[in-house]
Scaffold this active site. Structure first.
Site, PDB file in Angstrom:
ATOM      1  N   GLU A 266       4.367   3.387  -3.978  1.00  0.00           N
ATOM      2  CA  GLU A 266       3.748   1.765  -4.616  1.00  0.00           C
ATOM      3  C   GLU A 266       1.979   1.442  -4.383  1.00  0.00           C
ATOM      4  O   GLU A 266       2.382   0.510  -3.730  1.00  0.00           O
ATOM      5  CB  GLU A 266       4.387   1.192  -3.713  1.00  0.00           C
ATOM      6  CG  GLU A 266       5.790   0.952  -3.516  1.00  0.00           C
ATOM      7  CD  GLU A 266       6.664   0.460  -2.575  1.00  0.00           C
ATOM      8  OE1 GLU A 266       6.281  -0.406  -1.190  1.00  0.00           O
ATOM      9  OE2 GLU A 266       7.343  -0.458  -3.142  1.00  0.00           O
ATOM     10  N   ASP A 339      16.569   1.151  -1.824  1.00  0.00           N
ATOM     11  CA  ASP A 339      15.310   0.793  -0.650  1.00  0.00           C
ATOM     12  C   ASP A 339      15.913  -0.383   0.710  1.00  0.00           C
ATOM     13  O   ASP A 339      15.652  -1.448   0.623  1.00  0.00           O
ATOM     14  CB  ASP A 339      14.670  -0.741  -1.047  1.00  0.00           C
ATOM     15  CG  ASP A 339      13.540  -0.061  -0.396  1.00  0.00           C
ATOM     16  OD1 ASP A 339      13.027  -0.088   0.899  1.00  0.00           O
ATOM     17  OD2 ASP A 339      12.325  -1.476  -0.580  1.00  0.00           O
ATOM     18  N   GLU A 367      14.284  -6.739   7.102  1.00  0.00           N
ATOM     19  CA  GLU A 367      13.907  -7.474   5.106  1.00  0.00           C
ATOM     20  C   GLU A 367      15.305  -7.744   4.593  1.00  0.00           C
ATOM     21  O   GLU A 367      14.958  -8.985   3.757  1.00  0.00           O
ATOM     22  CB  GLU A 367      13.263  -6.108   4.650  1.00  0.00           C
ATOM     23  CG  GLU A 367      12.662  -6.426   3.279  1.00  0.00           C
ATOM     24  CD  GLU A 367      11.588  -5.084   3.055  1.00  0.00           C
ATOM     25  OE1 GLU A 367      11.395  -4.308   3.216  1.00  0.00           O
ATOM     26  OE2 GLU A 367      11.178  -5.417   2.166  1.00  0.00           O
TER      27      GLU A 367
HETATM   28  O1  GCW Z   1      11.346  -1.893   0.950  1.00  0.00           O
HETATM   29  C1  GCW Z   1      10.349  -1.996   0.532  1.00  0.00           C
HETATM   30  C2  GCW Z   1       8.949  -3.226   0.525  1.00  0.00           C
HETATM   31  C3  GCW Z   1       7.650  -2.712   1.543  1.00  0.00           C
HETATM   32  C4  GCW Z   1       7.119  -1.427   2.228  1.00  0.00           C
HETATM   33  C5  GCW Z   1       7.555  -0.351   1.868  1.00  0.00           C
HETATM   34  C6  GCW Z   1       7.606   0.907   2.196  1.00  0.00           C
HETATM   35  C7  GCW Z   1       5.680  -0.790   3.531  1.00  0.00           C
HETATM   36  O2  GCW Z   1       9.268  -4.230   0.729  1.00  0.00           O
HETATM   37  O3  GCW Z   1       6.913  -4.115   2.472  1.00  0.00           O
HETATM   38  O4  GCW Z   1       5.817  -0.963   2.511  1.00  0.00           O
HETATM   39  O5  GCW Z   1       9.122  -0.302   1.601  1.00  0.00           O
HETATM   40  O6  GCW Z   1       9.027   1.116   2.931  1.00  0.00           O
HETATM   41  O7  GCW Z   1       6.534   1.332   1.347  1.00  0.00           O
END
Ligand code: GCW
Length: 694
Positions: A266, A339, A367
């Site tokens: 990311e 995720d 989340e």
């Molecule tokens: O799930 C995603 C989240 C991000 C997070 C990323 C990760 C810290 O939306 O906010 O970043 O995973 O786990 O690196």
């Protein structure tokens, strides 16, 4: 006038006495009974252990309890042996954990035999996604307890120290022994002098409670703050910079735990920026840390813009590197391949990497499970995951066993949970979100305890009122309380995660959130030019023929199922054997596909969505009946949140079903509640909320 003044004072005093802000978590001792603690050694940790006993003893009045540090082969690491009047351990932290266990048993009325308890994982770590400016990524309980912006950003105040101490104590009480203090999307500034001074101050407070401090680091730090042109891990200058930095850290924090790294994920920098591998990057850091006993937790949460199924990518990138990592590198893998969804199958990396240490990463902060608005008890999700059989070394190779050192030889074993803690008075936002912090600690200590036991303990400790009779025996909570409070509230907790799965994304659907903070429904959300694997239609693949992501080995499938060990590969690949909970994760099926119930897939989907909504309505009733057993503040707080959750559940159901109906072109089952929203309205509402949906 005088009377009124007295009245006002009386009311104010009563409020301050009875206001219940939830700050005391599950640690609520009242009316301690005298106890004589015998301990020949002394240390700050043993003093804490002694104090806890004196504050919380509920056994025989005037009893003597001995705390003995003595090696015993049956006790591992920070494990302990407890009996009614003695705690024995190899380490002082073991003594402290034993004390908390003894007190917990007394408070909950569980019996105490002569027994030994050893931790499942050596390192039981909270990951704080806290930014140095005080914000918390995916945090729903206020600002960071460690960092803040402004003039006094670096000043360590008494208030800070008290809060950190309370935090450390709560962690120790459930066996958590590590904290990563900053976000995995790390700022290079964490390694600057100012920051490290604050880290040292935090570490000094956490230490007596057995908690090691760790930091997330940014891979490009040498170039960003070290004055070096590159951050290439194979460049000797870069390696030296990290060695020197690590040396500085250990001179401040002798028991420093190590680094957590999000690299080439990311947008974060990483070794691939220099044509190197994850192993090159992780090993370079591991070499810097190893002289001091430090570890590297290297995250496997990677996916790129490739056309490859996102769920397959971490496995594809990491499997070829199996066996190339140093023994103080641990690959930190999220429970599922995508995720932290309300439900995912376990990541196929578990058990597959046989020559590399792997640790699970769980998400405590909600989340994707309704933030701090929805009541979601996550122990059932984690239990389902930890007990999943990977079959990697034959039947019984559960994820828990593949990671705790009982199947593969490994120097370290660890588990991490992304924290849900912030500056809110009750730490976690939703009063019931505290149960997830509690559950993470309990499962990290003992991966085989059942969710039901965890819920039981937590409710008793958090809401219970123990009564002590004249002989000092605690006649545990009354029959009435057990029947009318404990039991229904426990059931509500145990059902809560499945309710969310049902009203958000049942039958294996996943990632159909709107863009707005991963909170509300957005199965339609797919702006032009957006990366496909960031949009819900990529995940649900709805069309007039059917719904679901084909991960079978068929020509149209991604063969994600192929990453699992047999028999799972075959079980998942065949819709008739695939567990229905994962059906649309692995299959794209026609709307009139026959389910085990005899219903069509479309009807079944409707039933699940509706069932989820009904469950939350039921939770509201359960909670209202609990009123007389709970203080006003927490009662009203939970009641309000349940109302919001109910409304949200309805939005989820109507949004998803009305949206999918455009493809299925089938009516809702006739005995089924009609939608209350129009789809256009929900889409518009969602669009207007971009960026700040809760
Ligand atoms: O799930 C995603 C989240 C991000 C997070 C990323 C990760 C810290 O939306 O906010 O970043 O995973 O786990 O690196």
């Amino acid at each position: 006038m005088k009377i009124i003044a007295y009245l006002v004072i009386f009311v104010l005093v009563s409020i301050s006495v009875y206001a219940e802000d939830g700050h005391n978590l599950w640690l609520r001792y009242s009316n301690p009974i005298s106890v004589n603690v015998v301990c020949v050694k002394s240390s700050p940790t043993l003093t804490l252990a002694r104090q806890e006993l004196q504050m919380g003893w509920k056994g025989e009045p005037g009893a003597s309890v001995s705390l003995v540090i003595k090696a015993d082969k049956a006790i591992r690491g920070d494990g302990y042996r407890i009996s009614k009047n003695a705690i024995q351990a190899n380490t002082e932290f073991g003594i402290l954990y034993g004390v908390f266990e003894l007190l917990r048993r007394q408070q909950t009325g569980e019996g105490i035999q002569d027994e030994i308890s050893n931790p499942s994982y050596d390192r039981r770590i909270l990951n704080h996604w806290d930014n140095l400016n005080g914000s918390v990524e995916r945090g729903y309980a206020g600002q960071s307890i460690f960092w803040r912006e402004g003039k006094d950003a670096w000043t360590v105040t008494e208030t800070d120290k008290i809060l950190w101490q309370e935090y450390a104590r709560a962690n120790a009480s459930i066996g958590i022994n590590g904290s990563v203090l900053n976000n995995v999307n790390a700022s290079q500034l964490i390694l600057t002098k100012e920051c490290l001074q604050r880290v040292k101050a935090i570490a000094d407070v956490l230490r007596p409670y057995g908690i090691r401090t760790y930091l997330s680091v940014k891979f490009s730090s040498p170039a960003l703050i070290g004055g070096i042109k590159t951050s290439d891990p194979l460049n000797p200058e870069v390696a030296k910079w990290w060695k020197d930095k690590v040396k500085d850290i250990y001179s401040l924090i002798p028991d420093f735990g190590g680094f957590l790294v999000k690299a080439n994920s990311e947008g974060q920098p990483g070794p691939q920026d220099f044509g190197r591998t994850h192993a090159d990057g992780a090993n370079m850091l591991a070499d810097a840390l190893s002289p001091y006993g430090g570890i590297v937790m290297w995250r496997a949460f990677v996916y790129s813009t490739s056309n490859e199924d996102r769920a397959k990518q971490a496995y594809l990138e990491f499997m070829p590197l199996d066996g190339q990592f140093r023994d103080n590198v641990i690959i930190q893998v999220k429970n599922g391949p995508v995720d932290f969804q309300p439900r995912e199958p376990f990541s196929p990396l578990f058990g597959a990497m046989k020559e590399t240490t792997v640790m699970p990463e769980l998400q405590i902060t909600q989340e994707y499970l309704g933030h701090s608005i929805h009541l979601a008890f996550l122990a059932p999700l984690w239990e389902e995951f930890l007990q999943s059989d990977t079959y990697q070394k034959g039947p019984g190779s559960t994820v828990a066993h593949c990671t705790d050192g009982s199947i593969f030889p490994q120097k370290y074993s660890a588990i991490a949970g992304v924290s849900n803690i912030g500056l809110d008075a009750n730490w976690c936002g939703h009063p019931f979100a505290q149960a997830n912090w509690y559950a993470f600690g309990r499962l990290a200590w003992n991966s085989s305890i059942r969710s039901e036991l965890i819920a039981d303990e937590w409710i008793k400790l958090t809401f219970g009122r123990t009564t002590t009779n004249a002989n000092g025996a605690t006649s545990d909570l009354s029959i009435d309380w057990n029947l009318n409070f404990l039991s229904p509230v426990k059931q509500m907790m145990l059902d809560s995660r499945e309710a969310i799965v049902d009203y958000m994304m049942p039958l294996g659907l996943h990632h159909i959130f709107s863009a707005n903070g991963h909170y509300g429904p957005g199965p339609w959300w797919a702006p032009k030019g957006m990366r496909k694997d960031w949009t819900p239609p990529y995940f649900h693949q709805s069309d007039t023929l059917g719904i679901g992501f084909d991960r079978t080995p068929s020509t149209r499938g991604s063969n994600g199922a192929g990453q699992y060990q047999e028999p799972l590969r075959s079980v998942f690949s065949d819709p008739s054997t695939c567990p229905e909970a994962y059906l649309l994760w692995f299959h794209h099926l026609p709307w009139d596909y026959r389910m085990k119930s005899g219903r069509t897939l479309w009807d079944e989907l409707c039933i699940h969505y509706d069932g989820g909504v009904q469950k939350v309505r039921q939770f509201q009733k359960i909670w209202d009946q609990a009123e007389r057993y709970v203080d006003r503040d927490r009662f009203v707080d939970v009641q309000k949140r349940l109302r919001d959750q109910s409304l949200n559940a309805l939005e989820w159901k109507d949004a998803c079903l009305l949206y999918f109906q455009q493809f299925s072109r089938k009516p809702f089952p006739y005995n089924f509640e009609r939608p209350m929203y129009n789809l256009d309205y929900l889409i518009e509402k969602d669009t207007k909320r971009v960026g700040n949906y809760h």
